[in-house]
Design a protein around this motif. Structure first.
Motif, PDB file in Angstrom:
ATOM      1  N   ARG A 144       0.818  -1.216   0.000  1.00 14.66           N
ATOM      2  CA  ARG A 144       0.000   0.000   0.000  1.00 14.66           C
ATOM      3  C   ARG A 144       0.849   1.262   0.000  1.00 14.66           C
ATOM      4  N   LEU A 145       1.969   1.243   0.742  1.00 15.56           N
ATOM      5  CA  LEU A 145       2.801   2.429   0.890  1.00 15.56           C
ATOM      6  C   LEU A 145       3.993   2.450  -0.068  1.00 15.56           C
ATOM      7  N   ASP A 146       4.070   1.425  -0.930  1.00 18.57           N
ATOM      8  CA  ASP A 146       5.121   1.353  -1.943  1.00 18.57           C
ATOM      9  C   ASP A 146       6.513   1.411  -1.316  1.00 18.57           C
ATOM     10  N   ALA A 147       6.723   0.560  -0.324  1.00 17.62           N
ATOM     11  CA  ALA A 147       7.998   0.512   0.389  1.00 17.62           C
ATOM     12  C   ALA A 147       8.953  -0.489  -0.257  1.00 17.62           C
ATOM     13  N   LEU A 148      10.234  -0.325   0.020  1.00 18.79           N
ATOM     14  CA  LEU A 148      11.245  -1.258  -0.468  1.00 18.79           C
ATOM     15  C   LEU A 148      11.162  -2.597   0.253  1.00 18.79           C
ATOM     16  N   ALA A 149      10.956  -2.540   1.560  1.00 14.37           N
ATOM     17  CA  ALA A 149      10.914  -3.752   2.371  1.00 14.37           C
ATOM     18  C   ALA A 149      10.272  -3.432   3.714  1.00 14.37           C
ATOM     19  N   GLY A 150       9.953  -4.475   4.464  1.00 18.28           N
ATOM     20  CA  GLY A 150       9.362  -4.257   5.778  1.00 18.28           C
ATOM     21  C   GLY A 150       9.489  -5.471   6.673  1.00 18.28           C
ATOM     22  N   VAL A 151       9.522  -5.220   7.971  1.00 20.16           N
ATOM     23  CA  VAL A 151       9.490  -6.280   8.973  1.00 20.16           C
ATOM     24  C   VAL A 151       8.498  -5.868  10.056  1.00 20.16           C
ATOM     25  N   ASN A 152       8.034  -6.838  10.818  1.00 17.34           N
ATOM     26  CA  ASN A 152       7.135  -6.535  11.937  1.00 17.34           C
ATOM     27  C   ASN A 152       7.875  -5.735  13.005  1.00 17.34           C
ATOM     28  N   ALA A 153       7.130  -4.984  13.792  1.00 17.29           N
ATOM     29  CA  ALA A 153       7.784  -4.084  14.750  1.00 17.29           C
ATOM     30  C   ALA A 153       7.355  -4.370  16.191  1.00 17.29           C
ATOM     31  N   GLY A 154       6.481  -3.531  16.760  1.00 14.29           N
ATOM     32  CA  GLY A 154       6.178  -3.607  18.185  1.00 14.29           C
ATOM     33  C   GLY A 154       5.104  -4.614  18.558  1.00 14.29           C
ATOM     34  N   GLY A 155       4.926  -4.767  19.871  1.00 13.41           N
ATOM     35  CA  GLY A 155       3.935  -5.696  20.378  1.00 13.41           C
ATOM     36  C   GLY A 155       2.536  -5.100  20.344  1.00 13.41           C
ATOM     37  N   PHE A 156       1.555  -5.939  20.693  1.00 12.25           N
ATOM     38  CA  PHE A 156       0.173  -5.473  20.679  1.00 12.25           C
ATOM     39  C   PHE A 156      -0.676  -6.300  21.628  1.00 12.25           C
ATOM     40  N   VAL A 157      -1.792  -5.737  22.018  1.00 12.36           N
ATOM     41  CA  VAL A 157      -2.721  -6.431  22.903  1.00 12.36           C
ATOM     42  C   VAL A 157      -3.373  -7.556  22.103  1.00 12.36           C
ATOM     43  N   ASP A 158      -3.237  -8.773  22.616  1.00 14.24           N
ATOM     44  CA  ASP A 158      -3.632  -9.943  21.827  1.00 14.24           C
ATOM     45  C   ASP A 158      -4.356 -10.961  22.707  1.00 14.24           C
ATOM     46  N   GLY A 193       9.367  -5.461  -1.067  1.00 12.49           N
ATOM     47  CA  GLY A 193       8.384  -4.734  -1.837  1.00 12.49           C
ATOM     48  C   GLY A 193       8.705  -4.644  -3.316  1.00 12.49           C
ATOM     49  N   ASN A 194       7.837  -3.936  -4.049  1.00  9.68           N
ATOM     50  CA  ASN A 194       8.001  -3.801  -5.501  1.00  9.68           C
ATOM     51  C   ASN A 194       9.365  -3.268  -5.882  1.00  9.68           C
ATOM     52  N   GLN A 195       9.770  -2.169  -5.251  1.00  8.72           N
ATOM     53  CA  GLN A 195      11.015  -1.509  -5.634  1.00  8.72           C
ATOM     54  C   GLN A 195      12.240  -2.297  -5.201  1.00  8.72           C
ATOM     55  N   GLY A 196      12.071  -3.142  -4.168  1.00 15.58           N
ATOM     56  CA  GLY A 196      13.186  -3.946  -3.711  1.00 15.58           C
ATOM     57  C   GLY A 196      13.227  -5.311  -4.360  1.00 15.58           C
ATOM     58  N   ASN A 197      12.132  -5.667  -5.069  1.00 19.41           N
ATOM     59  CA  ASN A 197      12.042  -6.979  -5.689  1.00 19.41           C
ATOM     60  C   ASN A 197      12.912  -7.046  -6.942  1.00 19.41           C
TER      61      ASN A 197
END
Length: 401
Positions: A176-190, A335-339
């Motif tokens: 959606r944000l057209d990023a090069l790459a991404g990983v998961n970050a912080g915790g959350f209520v689960d 992502g697209n640009q990093g692929n």
């Protein structure tokens, strides 16, 4: 001509067929007796083996080390309560408390400012000729994973879901944000590990703004972040302190386990069990590394301890490192640009979807998460908006989909 046999002679010369069934019956009885003997012998051997195993497991140092490693592994899963059957409920509570006490102690180590990101060093100039991101395979005795290398730390942003009320997959955020790459970050209520991924724990900062804070402005919390210069910040800070320090991107998680180039975890026994992991580190020249470790997949990768991750980072020159959310959340997306296929897709006017590079442990696929670390060519243009603006954290229902 021979004389005919008499009736008695003929009958006496015939074989006695009545003896054959008796022999067969005796053979069956002997076989049954052997089977029963083997069965009870096997039970006896298993009993003896089990007895010796229990004595070793509970009464020896090596067995106790394995017991606590298993308990620590369970603590990091949705089945934390099972650990009490291995070490007892009181010991379970003590162990969790001890870990958090250790995390607080790690955060107290003063940062000596070993990271230099002023853009004038030779190493920084050399990095300009490299691709913005690189991915390496990493592995150990019981694990496999990927290392995402980001040469310019100012290309990093904390991204959040595009719609309120529900988390978002990292692959969807990258796409959606057209990023090069991404990983998961912080915790959350689960709740019961069935949450909607919308409510973070602690603090979320993006673009220098506080997006979410479930505590006071002067309440310290464990964070992992990046300041406006591109220096990694990890430890326990209040939101007010972070704003004064110029921190731009941050999420809550713990612990920081490398400080000033020194590993704070002293042994595998203190590595918080074996699990899928995501962790972040920075080298002295500013290069950021994300380790994403697969786990809970026998035959591929069981998982790693934080001690394992610490060694991976130290071998590559990390001066700071901290843990991020792991387990079923651990994911690395290109992502697209990093692929590598992006250029081909662009020439044919086809859209290339974001690609999951590692093998997440969840059998249900990617989890819906509240935050991710994304890499952008131009992070200032990233359309990341605060979806928690105006919401009361105490009134968010993290279980409602």
């Amino acid at each position: 001509m021979p004389a005919p046999l008499s009736r008695s002679s003929r009958s006496s010369s015939r074989p006695s067929y009545s003896a054959v069934p008796k022999r067969k019956k005796n053979v069956k009885n002997r076989r049954l007796s052997v089977s029963v003997t083997l069965f009870f012998y096997t039970l006896f051997v298993l009993f003896i083996f089990g007895l010796f195993f229990l004595l070793w497991f509970f009464l020896t140092e090596s067995g106790t080390n394995l017991r606590y490693l298993m308990a620590d592994t369970l603590i990091t899963t949705q089945h934390r309560h099972w650990a009490k059957y291995i070490i007892g409920n009181d010991e379970l509570e003590k162990r969790v408390h001890r870990y958090w006490s250790q995390f607080d102690t790690y955060s107290e180590v003063q940062d000596q400012g070993l990271v230099h990101v002023d853009g004038t060093s030779t190493s920084t100039i050399e990095k300009q000729s490299k691709p913005p991101i690189e991915i390496e395979d990493i592995q150990g005795t019981n694990f496999k994973g990927k290392l995402l290398i980001v040469h310019d730390p100012t290309m990093l942003r904390i991204a959040v879901p595009g719609k309120a009320g529900k988390g978002e997959k990292v692959s969807d955020m990258v796409q959606r944000l057209d990023a090069l790459a991404g990983v998961n970050a912080g915790g959350f209520v689960d709740p019961e590990w069935k949450g909607n991924g919308f409510q973070p724990t602690g603090l979320v900062m993006s673009g220098g703004q506080i997006f979410y804070n479930d505590g006071g402005m002067n309440t310290p919390t464990h964070i992992v972040g990046i300041d406006k210069e591109g220096r990694m910040v990890a430890g326990k800070y209040s939101p007010s302190e972070l704003l004064k320090m110029g921190v731009q991107e941050a999420v809550t998680f713990a612990p920081r386990f490398i400080a000033n180039g020194v590993g704070l975890i002293k042994s595998k026994a203190d590595g918080w069990g074996i699990a899928p992991r995501t962790a972040m580190a920075q080298k002295a020249d500013g290069t950021v590394m994300f380790a994403v470790i697969d786990g809970r997949q026998p035959g591929h990768s069981i998982g790693a301890t934080l001690y394992d991750i610490q060694n991976i980072f130290l071998e590559r020159g990390a001066v700071t490192a901290a843990n991020l959310d792991g387990g079923s959340s651990s994911v690395l997306v290109l992502g697209n640009q990093g692929n590598q296929d992006a250029a081909v897709s662009a020439s044919t006017n086809k859209t290339t979807k974001a690609v999951i590079v590692n093998k997440p442990s969840s059998e249900y696929g990617e989890r819906y998460l509240p935050t991710s670390w994304l890499v952008f060519k131009d992070p200032k243009k990233a359309n990341i908006r605060n979806i928690w603006e105006g919401l009361d954290p105490s009134k968010i229902d993290p279980s409602k989909w």
